[in-house]
Every structure is written in C-alpha cells, then in structure tokens.
Design a protein around this motif. Structure first.
Motif, PDB file in Angstrom:
ATOM      1  N   ASP B  31       0.804  -1.219   0.000  1.00  0.00           N
ATOM      2  CA  ASP B  31       0.000   0.000   0.000  1.00  0.00           C
ATOM      3  C   ASP B  31       0.840   1.274   0.000  1.00  0.00           C
ATOM      4  O   ASP B  31       0.341   2.363   0.287  1.00  0.00           O
ATOM      5  CB  ASP B  31      -0.971   0.001   1.196  1.00  0.00           C
ATOM      6  CG  ASP B  31      -0.259  -0.100   2.537  1.00  0.00           C
ATOM      7  OD1 ASP B  31      -0.944  -0.210   3.560  1.00  0.00           O
ATOM      8  OD2 ASP B  31       0.986  -0.085   2.547  1.00  0.00           O
ATOM      9  N   TYR B  32       2.113   1.140  -0.313  1.00  0.00           N
ATOM     10  CA  TYR B  32       2.985   2.308  -0.378  1.00  0.00           C
ATOM     11  C   TYR B  32       4.033   2.025  -1.433  1.00  0.00           C
ATOM     12  O   TYR B  32       4.686   0.976  -1.394  1.00  0.00           O
ATOM     13  CB  TYR B  32       3.621   2.556   0.998  1.00  0.00           C
ATOM     14  CG  TYR B  32       4.622   3.678   1.051  1.00  0.00           C
ATOM     15  CD1 TYR B  32       5.932   3.441   1.435  1.00  0.00           C
ATOM     16  CD2 TYR B  32       4.262   4.993   0.739  1.00  0.00           C
ATOM     17  CE1 TYR B  32       6.854   4.468   1.505  1.00  0.00           C
ATOM     18  CE2 TYR B  32       5.182   6.025   0.814  1.00  0.00           C
ATOM     19  CZ  TYR B  32       6.485   5.754   1.194  1.00  0.00           C
ATOM     20  OH  TYR B  32       7.391   6.776   1.265  1.00  0.00           O
ATOM     21  N   ARG B  51       0.408   6.368  -2.846  1.00  0.00           N
ATOM     22  CA  ARG B  51      -0.410   5.335  -2.238  1.00  0.00           C
ATOM     23  C   ARG B  51      -1.469   4.925  -3.250  1.00  0.00           C
ATOM     24  O   ARG B  51      -1.823   5.707  -4.138  1.00  0.00           O
ATOM     25  CB  ARG B  51      -1.023   5.853  -0.943  1.00  0.00           C
ATOM     26  CG  ARG B  51       0.003   6.001   0.166  1.00  0.00           C
ATOM     27  CD  ARG B  51      -0.619   6.472   1.475  1.00  0.00           C
ATOM     28  NE  ARG B  51      -1.730   5.650   1.904  1.00  0.00           N
ATOM     29  CZ  ARG B  51      -1.584   4.457   2.487  1.00  0.00           C
ATOM     30  NH1 ARG B  51      -0.386   3.960   2.706  1.00  0.00           N
ATOM     31  NH2 ARG B  51      -2.643   3.770   2.851  1.00  0.00           N
ATOM     32  N   GLY B  95       2.336  -0.929   4.713  1.00  0.00           N
ATOM     33  CA  GLY B  95       2.503   0.028   5.797  1.00  0.00           C
ATOM     34  C   GLY B  95       2.056  -0.516   7.125  1.00  0.00           C
ATOM     35  O   GLY B  95       1.288  -1.470   7.202  1.00  0.00           O
ATOM     36  N   GLY B  96       2.560   0.089   8.187  1.00  0.00           N
ATOM     37  CA  GLY B  96       2.089  -0.245   9.519  1.00  0.00           C
ATOM     38  C   GLY B  96       3.130  -0.908  10.384  1.00  0.00           C
ATOM     39  O   GLY B  96       3.908  -0.244  11.033  1.00  0.00           O
ATOM     40  N   ALA B  97       3.207  -2.224  10.341  1.00  0.00           N
ATOM     41  CA  ALA B  97       3.965  -2.950  11.351  1.00  0.00           C
ATOM     42  C   ALA B  97       5.474  -2.778  11.214  1.00  0.00           C
ATOM     43  O   ALA B  97       6.170  -2.587  12.207  1.00  0.00           O
ATOM     44  CB  ALA B  97       3.596  -4.422  11.314  1.00  0.00           C
ATOM     45  N   ASN B  99       7.093  -1.517   7.832  1.00  0.00           N
ATOM     46  CA  ASN B  99       7.472  -0.650   6.713  1.00  0.00           C
ATOM     47  C   ASN B  99       8.656  -1.193   5.915  1.00  0.00           C
ATOM     48  O   ASN B  99       9.420  -0.436   5.332  1.00  0.00           O
ATOM     49  CB  ASN B  99       7.808   0.763   7.203  1.00  0.00           C
ATOM     50  CG  ASN B  99       6.569   1.505   7.676  1.00  0.00           C
ATOM     51  OD1 ASN B  99       5.454   1.052   7.465  1.00  0.00           O
ATOM     52  ND2 ASN B  99       6.769   2.635   8.314  1.00  0.00           N
ATOM     53  N   LYS B 100       8.816  -2.511   5.882  1.00  0.00           N
ATOM     54  CA  LYS B 100       9.896  -3.095   5.095  1.00  0.00           C
ATOM     55  C   LYS B 100       9.686  -2.784   3.619  1.00  0.00           C
ATOM     56  O   LYS B 100       8.604  -2.996   3.085  1.00  0.00           O
ATOM     57  CB  LYS B 100       9.943  -4.610   5.283  1.00  0.00           C
ATOM     58  CG  LYS B 100      10.304  -5.069   6.665  1.00  0.00           C
ATOM     59  CD  LYS B 100      10.390  -6.594   6.717  1.00  0.00           C
ATOM     60  CE  LYS B 100       9.043  -7.227   6.495  1.00  0.00           C
ATOM     61  NZ  LYS B 100       9.121  -8.713   6.583  1.00  0.00           N
ATOM     62  N   LEU B 101      10.751  -2.319   2.964  1.00  0.00           N
ATOM     63  CA  LEU B 101      10.669  -2.005   1.548  1.00  0.00           C
ATOM     64  C   LEU B 101      11.174  -3.179   0.718  1.00  0.00           C
ATOM     65  O   LEU B 101      12.237  -3.734   0.999  1.00  0.00           O
ATOM     66  CB  LEU B 101      11.503  -0.770   1.234  1.00  0.00           C
ATOM     67  CG  LEU B 101      10.949   0.570   1.724  1.00  0.00           C
ATOM     68  CD1 LEU B 101      12.009   1.657   1.602  1.00  0.00           C
ATOM     69  CD2 LEU B 101       9.709   0.953   0.938  1.00  0.00           C
TER      70      LEU B 101
END
Lengths: 113, 113
Positions: B31-32, B51, B95-97, B99-101
């Motif tokens: 979502d990002y 987003r 996103g959230g927990a 934010n691993k890219l």
C-alpha cells in the motif's frame, strides 16, 4: 543533523575473518534496516528492527547477525566472511506509520578476498 | 521470488526528453510505492511516493502513474536533465507494522547533453 551514519565506508576482509558494520541514527526512529546492494539485483533486506531489543530476519539473513540495544545504534555482524558477502551495505531508518520515508546511510563497500 | 519487477535495466535519454521507468508488483497487500534516486557512492534517497488510492502524483518534473488493476506503476521524468543521471529504484511496502521495503532491481538512467 547527521541522519544515518555508517562506518567504515570501505573495508577489505579475508575469507573467514569477522567484522561489525556500524550504523547510528539521530532521528529517534524506531525502525532500522540493513540492506545489501549487488549489481543488477537491487537492495535486499538482511535484518530489521522495530525497536530496541527487537530484531527479525529479512530476505537474506544467512551469515549475518544484528543487535539493537538502543534506539540509535543497529550494528551488523559478519561472522566467517565469505566472497559471497562482497557487496555494498546500507543501513536505513524510518518512523512507524503509513507512507513514511526511509532514510539511508552512505553505505559500506565490503570486499571479501 | 522477485515481488517487484522493474524495467528497463538501463535507459539513455537526450536532454529535454521524457524518461519512463516501469514497475510491476505481485502482492496486493502493498500500500505504499516509493521511488528512490541513487547517485554513485551515495545511499538511495526518496524521490517521490504514491499510495494506491490515487492514480497519479506529480512533484515538479517527476510524476508517478499508478494502475491498481494492472498492479503496475511508473516514473515519468519530464524535461530530463544531465543532473537526473542516476540509478532509480522502485519499491513497495505494506505500511504499519514494519514498513519493510521490497525494491526493484534498479534502472541506470543516463541523460545526454
């Protein structure tokens, strides 16, 4: 504001040696990450941490270890260095929440011979 | 498993032209979607992000186009300049927990004067 600081910038290791890559951030970010960058492969996540005392494996954790005793520091330990660990290593940090920017350090170029 | 596929691997554009880099993702939970710019010897730096609730985002000469149904997004650089010559990475995260890219493999852009 220094942001994310990595040391050393360059290092040559012999096969079987060990070393610690240092990473420090002064933005009070909860989240920190270690990536490795290889030509044509993008950045691969090695380990990450969502806060002091909490770490977890990423996509390519084998041969590495991390610790996170404080918010500011997130060192990456290489045990028994191998030629496959020749790479450029980047540390990054970000805040929790949606759409938050990850800030990267300048990188450490490691060669294992 | 490559969750974010990026193309082309390299791109040569004349000054003043339009540079277009494409990415496709597999995980609908993402979502990002940020784009990072990296100059030689430096760490990646956030360029622009989107987003999935919008189809386009523009910041100066840089535009992200997002197609949720096709699971694709692209970076457009208008009026490309020699100073834009760099490596560009698309990325995605949930996103959230953590934010691993998850990064694409990168595109080396050269803008010729």
């Amino acid at each position: 504001n220094a942001g994310v600081t990595q040391t050393p910038k360059f290092r040559i290791l012999k096969i079987g040696q060990s070393m610690t890559l240092q990473c420090a951030q002064d933005m009070n970010h909860n989240y920190m990450y270690w990536y490795r960058q290889d030509p044509g492969m993008g950045l691969k996540l090695i380990y990450y941490s969502v806060g002091a005392g909490i770490t977890d494996k990423g996509e390519v954790p084998n041969g590495y270890n991390v610790s996170r005793s404080t918010t500011e520091y997130f060192p990456l330990r290489l045990e028994l260095a191998a030629p496959s660990q020749t790479s450029v290593y980047f540390c990054a940090s970000s805040s929790p929440g949606l759409s938050t920017e990850a800030f990267f350090g300048q990188g450490t170029r490691l060669t294992v011979v | 498993q490559q969750q974010v596929k990026q193309s082309p691997q390299s791109l040569i554009v004349q000054k003043g032209g339009i540079s277009i880099i494409n990415c496709a993702y597999e995980n609908t939970a993402f979502d990002y979607f940020p784009w990072y710019q990296q100059f030689p010897g430096k760490g990646p730096a956030l360029l622009i992000a989107i987003r999935p609730d919008v189809s386009e985002k523009k910041e100066g000469r840089f535009t992200i186009s997002f197609n949720k149904s096709a699971k694709q997004f692209s970076l457009h650089i208008m009026d490309s300049q020699p100073g834009d010559s760099a490596t560009y990475f698309c990325a995605a995260s949930r996103g959230g927990a953590t934010n691993k890219l998850i990064f694409g493999t990168g595109t080396l852009l050269a803008v010729q004067p």
